[in-house]
Design an enzyme around this catalytic site. Structure first.
Site, PDB file in Angstrom:
ATOM      1  N   CYS A   1       0.916  -1.081  -0.034  1.00  0.00           N
ATOM      2  CA  CYS A   1      -0.235  -0.273  -0.054  1.00  0.00           C
ATOM      3  C   CYS A   1       0.798   1.265   0.075  1.00  0.00           C
ATOM      4  O   CYS A   1       0.659   2.287  -0.812  1.00  0.00           O
ATOM      5  CB  CYS A   1      -0.746  -0.056   1.210  1.00  0.00           C
ATOM      6  SG  CYS A   1      -2.483  -1.037   1.197  1.00  0.00           S
TER       7      CYS A   1
ATOM      8  N   HIS B   1      -0.395 -10.032  -4.598  1.00  0.00           N
ATOM      9  CA  HIS B   1       0.401  -9.679  -5.718  1.00  0.00           C
ATOM     10  C   HIS B   1       0.595 -10.941  -6.473  1.00  0.00           C
ATOM     11  O   HIS B   1       0.965 -11.982  -6.095  1.00  0.00           O
ATOM     12  CB  HIS B   1       1.919  -9.170  -4.986  1.00  0.00           C
ATOM     13  CG  HIS B   1       2.237 -10.114  -4.017  1.00  0.00           C
ATOM     14  ND1 HIS B   1       1.858 -10.051  -2.900  1.00  0.00           N
ATOM     15  CD2 HIS B   1       3.621 -10.838  -4.061  1.00  0.00           C
ATOM     16  CE1 HIS B   1       2.856 -10.803  -1.849  1.00  0.00           C
ATOM     17  NE2 HIS B   1       3.688 -11.376  -2.918  1.00  0.00           N
TER      18      HIS B   1
HETATM   19  P1  AMP Z   1       6.192 -13.147  -1.572  1.00  0.00           P
HETATM   20  O1  AMP Z   1       7.304 -13.625  -0.832  1.00  0.00           O
HETATM   21  O2  AMP Z   1       5.534 -14.163  -2.558  1.00  0.00           O
HETATM   22  O3  AMP Z   1       4.844 -12.524  -0.533  1.00  0.00           O
HETATM   23  O4  AMP Z   1       6.704 -12.028  -2.507  1.00  0.00           O
HETATM   24  C1  AMP Z   1       7.032 -10.588  -1.766  1.00  0.00           C
HETATM   25  C2  AMP Z   1       7.991 -10.129  -2.814  1.00  0.00           C
HETATM   26  O5  AMP Z   1       8.149  -8.645  -2.438  1.00  0.00           O
HETATM   27  C3  AMP Z   1       9.378 -10.517  -2.723  1.00  0.00           C
HETATM   28  O6  AMP Z   1       9.797 -11.291  -3.890  1.00  0.00           O
HETATM   29  C4  AMP Z   1      10.088  -9.587  -2.242  1.00  0.00           C
HETATM   30  O7  AMP Z   1      11.579  -9.338  -3.027  1.00  0.00           O
HETATM   31  C5  AMP Z   1       9.553  -8.345  -2.776  1.00  0.00           C
HETATM   32  N1  AMP Z   1       9.650  -7.139  -1.961  1.00  0.00           N
HETATM   33  C6  AMP Z   1       9.743  -6.839  -0.579  1.00  0.00           C
HETATM   34  N2  AMP Z   1       9.943  -5.462  -0.529  1.00  0.00           N
HETATM   35  C7  AMP Z   1      10.001  -4.780  -1.456  1.00  0.00           C
HETATM   36  C8  AMP Z   1       9.907  -3.561  -1.933  1.00  0.00           C
HETATM   37  N3  AMP Z   1      10.190  -2.500  -1.390  1.00  0.00           N
HETATM   38  N4  AMP Z   1       9.962  -3.271  -3.436  1.00  0.00           N
HETATM   39  C9  AMP Z   1       9.832  -4.032  -4.411  1.00  0.00           C
HETATM   40  N5  AMP Z   1       9.760  -5.352  -4.092  1.00  0.00           N
HETATM   41  C10 AMP Z   1      10.025  -5.966  -2.805  1.00  0.00           C
HETATM   42 ZN    ZN Z   2      -1.891  -3.328   1.301  1.00  0.00          ZN
END
Ligand code: AMP
Ligand code: ZN
Length: 114
Positions: free
Chosen positions: A7, A100
């Site tokens: 968010c 996501h």
């Molecule tokens: P999941 O583990 O499937 O919930 O995916 C979460 C994803 O968010 C992971 O691949 C992380 O590398 C990514 N992530 C975490 N923080 C950030 C951020 N600030 N910007 C972009 N991606 C992020």
């Molecule tokens: Zn959210």
């Protein structure tokens, strides 16, 4: 939602590399890429995972799915193939509780995924 990382990215409170945005959807680069192309596509409305998809209106869901196809084609992922993943819950390793879709491409992927 307060204290939700994605968010904050959607609201531009946290900097990210946004490559596409429309009324319902934001797409940005994953900070820890697992493939040469690794994007995260999120609905602007906060829901924790696909389990809560009923909370989104049908036009929002339609926009999500169409955006996956649009992005894949624009980046040329459709010719070689690509992978779309939505980790859901603890066993699947979901680490951010805002729905996501990982869109990954430009390398070969194994199956089963492990
Ligand atoms: P999941 O583990 O499937 O919930 O995916 C979460 C994803 O968010 C992971 O691949 C992380 O590398 C990514 N992530 C975490 N923080 C950030 C951020 N600030 N910007 C972009 N991606 C992020
Ligand atoms: Zn959210």
């Amino acid at each position: 939602m307060k204290d939700c990382l994605f968010c904050k990215i959607i609201n531009k409170e946290i900097k990210s590399d946004i490559i596409y945005e429309n009324e319902n959807v934001v797409v940005f680069k994953d900070i820890n890429p697992q493939a040469p192309v690794h994007l995260l596509l999120v609905p602007k409305q906060h829901i924790s995972s696909i389990v809560q998809i009923d909370k989104l209106a049908c036009d929002q869901i339609c926009e999500l799915v169409k955006s996956i196809s649009k992005i894949a084609k624009e980046l040329g992922l459709d010719s070689s193939g690509f992978r779309v993943v939505t980790n859901t819950g603890t066993s699947a390793g979901q680490s951010v509780d805002h729905l996501h879709f990982h869109i990954m491409g430009k390398r070969d992927f194994k199956w089963p995924p492990g």
